[in-house]
Write a protein that holds these residues in place. Structure first.
Motif, PDB file in Angstrom:
ATOM      1  N   SER A   1      10.035   2.083  -2.505  1.00 25.88           N
ATOM      2  CA  SER A   1       9.280   3.293  -2.176  1.00 25.88           C
ATOM      3  C   SER A   1      10.223   4.466  -1.952  1.00 25.88           C
ATOM      4  O   SER A   1       9.944   5.595  -2.368  1.00 25.88           O
TER       5      SER A   1
ATOM      6  N   PHE B   1       1.210   9.577  -5.417  1.00 24.22           N
ATOM      7  CA  PHE B   1       1.757  10.889  -5.056  1.00 24.22           C
ATOM      8  C   PHE B   1       2.579  11.468  -6.202  1.00 24.22           C
ATOM      9  O   PHE B   1       2.444  12.645  -6.560  1.00 24.22           O
TER      10      PHE B   1
ATOM     11  N   THR C   1       2.125   1.817  -3.489  1.00 26.10           N
ATOM     12  CA  THR C   1       1.049   2.365  -4.318  1.00 26.10           C
ATOM     13  C   THR C   1       0.825   3.842  -4.012  1.00 26.10           C
ATOM     14  O   THR C   1       0.640   4.661  -4.927  1.00 26.10           O
ATOM     15  N   ALA C   2       0.851   4.190  -2.733  1.00 23.18           N
ATOM     16  CA  ALA C   2       0.648   5.586  -2.326  1.00 23.18           C
ATOM     17  C   ALA C   2       1.739   6.487  -2.899  1.00 23.18           C
ATOM     18  O   ALA C   2       1.454   7.609  -3.336  1.00 23.18           O
TER      19      ALA C   2
ATOM     20  N   TRP D   1       0.834  -1.209   0.000  1.00 22.11           N
ATOM     21  CA  TRP D   1       0.000   0.000   0.000  1.00 22.11           C
ATOM     22  C   TRP D   1       0.865   1.255   0.000  1.00 22.11           C
ATOM     23  O   TRP D   1       0.530   2.243  -0.659  1.00 22.11           O
ATOM     24  N   LEU D   2       1.958   1.210   0.749  1.00 21.86           N
ATOM     25  CA  LEU D   2       2.873   2.358   0.774  1.00 21.86           C
ATOM     26  C   LEU D   2       3.451   2.618  -0.610  1.00 21.86           C
ATOM     27  O   LEU D   2       3.504   3.769  -1.072  1.00 21.86           O
TER      28      LEU D   2
ATOM     29  N   LEU E   1      -2.675   0.791  -8.375  1.00 18.64           N
ATOM     30  CA  LEU E   1      -3.943   0.991  -7.666  1.00 18.64           C
ATOM     31  C   LEU E   1      -4.881  -0.185  -7.896  1.00 18.64           C
ATOM     32  O   LEU E   1      -5.511  -0.688  -6.953  1.00 18.64           O
TER      33      LEU E   1
END
Length: 219
Positions: free
Chosen positions: A202, A21, A16-17, A13-14, A52
């Motif tokens: 990330s 961004f 993807t975030a 999830w991080l 996503l």
């Protein structure tokens, strides 16, 4: 095991975030993405969308590995074209166009007749990593020669190229460790490899962010 699964999901999830961004930041200055940068923008937005979709479908589907095929194909084609424009040598550009066509055909064959849509696309992944790593090393060398006497970190393109180089080297290392550990069926080690890979990726994506921040401002 539950905590490791949660950490794995969280690291995904991080990741993807971070992609989302970066996409938002790029679109805030979308008028600047002309010329070769259009390839990078298409790559950025497409991968963010697939990330996503993957995050949404992961808990809903028993298998969403089919997403690897468009994901890897977009990386190969769009980043290859972007790097070829930086290298700016006629035969390299022709080679990249030809390689892109061959790779798309290979991905179709791999999806339907070789590894299949429900299996990990390892063939495409290995080829993609090696291809983008080599092109990014070449592009970084070109940028260095073009900017002798000047810090390469002051050059916008270098941040994108450094990001590509670092990320696909990381993916190659993670894939190697995963493949080495898989026969031993040590779920703890496999989770450590995957979680660490997501977290480091990330962080490395912020190299793209630096390049995005250096794009010229448009009204």
């Amino acid at each position: 095991m539950l905590s490791e699964l949660f950490l794995y999901r969280f690291s995904g999830w991080l990741l993807t975030a971070v992609w989302l961004f970066l996409s938002v930041q790029a679109l805030r200055n979308r008028g600047a993405w002309t010329g070769k940068y259009r390839y990078f923008l298409v790559f950025l937005l497409s991968i963010a969308f697939i990330e996503l979709v993957a995050a949404i479908t992961a808990p809903l589907l028993s298998n969403n590995l089919f997403l690897d095929y468009p994901y890897i194909t977009i990386e190969f084609v769009m980043l290859g074209l972007f790097l070829a424009r930086i290298i700016d040598i006629g035969f390299i550009s022709k080679l990249v166009y030809g390689a892109s066509i061959v790779f798309v055909l290979f991905q179709i064959a791999n999806a339907f007749w070789l590894q299949g849509l429900e299996s990990y696309n390892s063939y495409g992944d290995y080829v993609n990593n090696a291809y983008l790593f080599m092109l990014s090393v070449w592009a970084l060398t070109v940028l260095y020669r073009q900017n002798l006497g000047r810090s390469i970190l002051a050059v916008r393109d270098s941040w994108f190229v450094l990001g590509i180089l670092s990320i696909y080297l990381l993916i190659a290392v993670v894939d190697f460790l995963y493949d080495m550990a898989l026969p031993y069926r040590n779920d703890h080690f496999l989770y450590v490899v995957l979680i660490s890979g997501n977290l480091v990726k990330s962080a490395l994506l912020l190299l793209y962010y630096k390049g995005i921040r250096m794009m010229p401002r448009t009204s």
